[in-house]
Design a protein around this motif. Structure first.
Motif, PDB file in Angstrom:
ATOM      1  N   GLU A 167       0.843  -1.189   0.000  1.00  0.00           N
ATOM      2  CA  GLU A 167       0.000   0.000   0.000  1.00  0.00           C
ATOM      3  C   GLU A 167       0.884   1.246   0.000  1.00  0.00           C
ATOM      4  N   ILE A 168       0.462   2.237  -0.752  1.00  0.00           N
ATOM      5  CA  ILE A 168       1.160   3.528  -0.774  1.00  0.00           C
ATOM      6  C   ILE A 168       0.118   4.630  -0.657  1.00  0.00           C
ATOM      7  N   SER A 169       0.419   5.634   0.145  1.00  0.00           N
ATOM      8  CA  SER A 169      -0.423   6.824   0.228  1.00  0.00           C
ATOM      9  C   SER A 169       0.404   8.050  -0.110  1.00  0.00           C
ATOM     10  N   LEU A 180       5.738   3.082  -8.488  1.00  0.00           N
ATOM     11  CA  LEU A 180       5.330   1.739  -8.097  1.00  0.00           C
ATOM     12  C   LEU A 180       6.364   0.759  -8.636  1.00  0.00           C
ATOM     13  N   ASP A 181       6.884  -0.063  -7.759  1.00  0.00           N
ATOM     14  CA  ASP A 181       7.965  -0.969  -8.141  1.00  0.00           C
ATOM     15  C   ASP A 181       7.432  -2.315  -8.626  1.00  0.00           C
ATOM     16  N   CYS A 182       8.129  -2.862  -9.606  1.00  0.00           N
ATOM     17  CA  CYS A 182       7.823  -4.202 -10.104  1.00  0.00           C
ATOM     18  C   CYS A 182       9.139  -4.891 -10.424  1.00  0.00           C
ATOM     19  N   PHE A 209      10.517  -3.178 -13.800  1.00  0.00           N
ATOM     20  CA  PHE A 209       9.648  -2.473 -14.731  1.00  0.00           C
ATOM     21  C   PHE A 209       8.777  -1.553 -13.895  1.00  0.00           C
ATOM     22  N   ASN A 210       9.363  -0.442 -13.478  1.00  0.00           N
ATOM     23  CA  ASN A 210       8.709   0.450 -12.528  1.00  0.00           C
ATOM     24  C   ASN A 210       7.814   1.471 -13.227  1.00  0.00           C
ATOM     25  N   PHE A 211       6.796   1.879 -12.505  1.00  0.00           N
ATOM     26  CA  PHE A 211       5.738   2.746 -13.033  1.00  0.00           C
ATOM     27  C   PHE A 211       5.685   4.016 -12.189  1.00  0.00           C
ATOM     28  N   THR A 212       5.816   5.152 -12.832  1.00  0.00           N
ATOM     29  CA  THR A 212       5.798   6.431 -12.123  1.00  0.00           C
ATOM     30  C   THR A 212       4.608   7.262 -12.564  1.00  0.00           C
ATOM     31  N   GLY A 233       1.495  -9.989 -10.492  1.00  0.00           N
ATOM     32  CA  GLY A 233       1.993  -9.695  -9.164  1.00  0.00           C
ATOM     33  C   GLY A 233       0.831  -9.505  -8.196  1.00  0.00           C
ATOM     34  N   PRO A 234       1.125  -9.348  -6.905  1.00  0.00           N
ATOM     35  CA  PRO A 234       0.070  -9.238  -5.893  1.00  0.00           C
ATOM     36  C   PRO A 234      -0.636  -7.892  -5.894  1.00  0.00           C
ATOM     37  N   GLY A 235      -0.074  -6.915  -6.593  1.00  0.00           N
ATOM     38  CA  GLY A 235      -0.707  -5.605  -6.674  1.00  0.00           C
ATOM     39  C   GLY A 235      -0.209  -4.620  -5.634  1.00  0.00           C
ATOM     40  N   THR A 236      -0.268  -3.345  -5.978  1.00  0.00           N
ATOM     41  CA  THR A 236       0.047  -2.246  -5.063  1.00  0.00           C
ATOM     42  C   THR A 236      -1.163  -1.334  -4.999  1.00  0.00           C
ATOM     43  N   SER A 237      -1.660  -1.114  -3.802  1.00  0.00           N
ATOM     44  CA  SER A 237      -2.810  -0.237  -3.622  1.00  0.00           C
ATOM     45  C   SER A 237      -2.332   1.193  -3.405  1.00  0.00           C
ATOM     46  N   LEU A 238      -2.704   2.064  -4.308  1.00  0.00           N
ATOM     47  CA  LEU A 238      -2.305   3.468  -4.239  1.00  0.00           C
ATOM     48  C   LEU A 238      -3.480   4.324  -3.799  1.00  0.00           C
ATOM     49  N   SER A 239      -3.270   5.104  -2.771  1.00  0.00           N
ATOM     50  CA  SER A 239      -4.284   6.067  -2.333  1.00  0.00           C
ATOM     51  C   SER A 239      -3.710   7.465  -2.505  1.00  0.00           C
ATOM     52  N   VAL A 240      -4.426   8.292  -3.240  1.00  0.00           N
ATOM     53  CA  VAL A 240      -4.021   9.682  -3.430  1.00  0.00           C
ATOM     54  C   VAL A 240      -4.956  10.543  -2.612  1.00  0.00           C
ATOM     55  N   ILE A 241      -4.395  11.232  -1.655  1.00  0.00           N
ATOM     56  CA  ILE A 241      -5.193  12.009  -0.703  1.00  0.00           C
ATOM     57  C   ILE A 241      -5.293  13.456  -1.169  1.00  0.00           C
ATOM     58  N   PRO A 242      -6.497  13.985  -1.204  1.00  0.00           N
ATOM     59  CA  PRO A 242      -6.643  15.366  -1.698  1.00  0.00           C
ATOM     60  C   PRO A 242      -6.065  16.385  -0.714  1.00  0.00           C
TER      61      PRO A 242
END
Lengths: 114, 117
Positions: free
Chosen positions: B10-12, B21-23, B75-78, B108-117
């Motif tokens: 998880e990333i916030s 996001l790393d892969c 194979f990282n995603f920005t 992959g297991p996935g990365t949950s991204l939360s973007v906080i306003p």
């Protein structure tokens, strides 16, 4: 184009019951597949089909059957539901083999087995 | 064996921040494909990008960019200047087309991204 459609969206079953999850696509894709998504495990392939009349097993096929009588439809049958089959199920299709091509996913079916 | 690792569960981030996001993947094949998919809160999975093993050029699409490095099997995603609409689970996937067995596409297991306003 409706893309990939799945029904139902939600389903609750009792242990031992059977049911069929429906999947249809209107993009004339040859390749279709079923995945299950469990927390922390990504998506795991259940069964796939490379064309009408041709199906094969994926990583976690036990307890599931599939058939592909038409290009459009790829139903997934649960023979005797078990609590371990509680999951979110996704159907996907692609123009060619999923190895090379993007997959189009349906909205998912959330299944709970009590 | 074929494997995809997304170490960030998880990333916030706060809106407008950049996030990567790393892969990291494992494969013994020289020919393979890498994918990123996005799963927003509505649940469907949406294809973002495909990259084959012979094309190490980085790619940019609007606020999204991908850094493919074979030397580190990553194979990282920005996402630049993140927005609330970027909140989703992101999956990295690997396929080995030359394999004859079923497990050609591994997620992959996935990365949950939360973007906080």
């Amino acid at each position: 184009n409706a893309g990939v459609t799945q029904t139902p969206k939600f389903q609750v079953l009792k242990t031992g019951q059977s049911m069929t999850l429906q999947c249809a696509q209107d993009m004339n894709h040859e390749y279709m597949s079923w995945y299950r998504q469990d927390p922390g495990m990504g998506l795991r392939l259940i069964h796939y089909s490379v064309g009408a009349g041709i199906t094969d097993q994926g990583e976690v096929p036990n307890g599931y059957n599939v058939s592909r009588s038409t290009t459009e439809d790829f139903p997934l049958r649960l023979l005797s539901a078990a609590p371990s089959q509680t999951s979110v199920y996704f159907c996907a299709s692609s123009y060619g083999l999923a190895d090379y091509n993007e997959q189009f996913f349906g909205p998912g079916t959330r299944l709970t087995v009590l | 064996a074929q494997k995809v690792t997304q170490a960030q569960t998880e990333i916030s981030v706060v809106e407008k921040e950049d996030v990567t996001l790393d892969c990291v993947y494992e494969t013994r094949d020289t020919t393979y494909y890498l994918f990123w998919y996005k799963q927003p809160p509505s649940g469907e999975l949406v294809f973002l990008i495909r990259r084959n093993s012979f094309d190490e050029q980085n790619e940019i699409s609007g606020r999204y960019s991908w850094n493919f490095q074979k030397s580190t099997s990553s194979f990282n995603f920005t996402i630049t200047a993140s927005q609330v609409v970027d909140s989703a689970v992101y999956f990295c996937a690997l396929s080995e087309p030359v394999k004859t067995s079923y497990d050609k596409v591994i997620f992959g297991p996935g990365t949950s991204l939360s973007v906080i306003p």
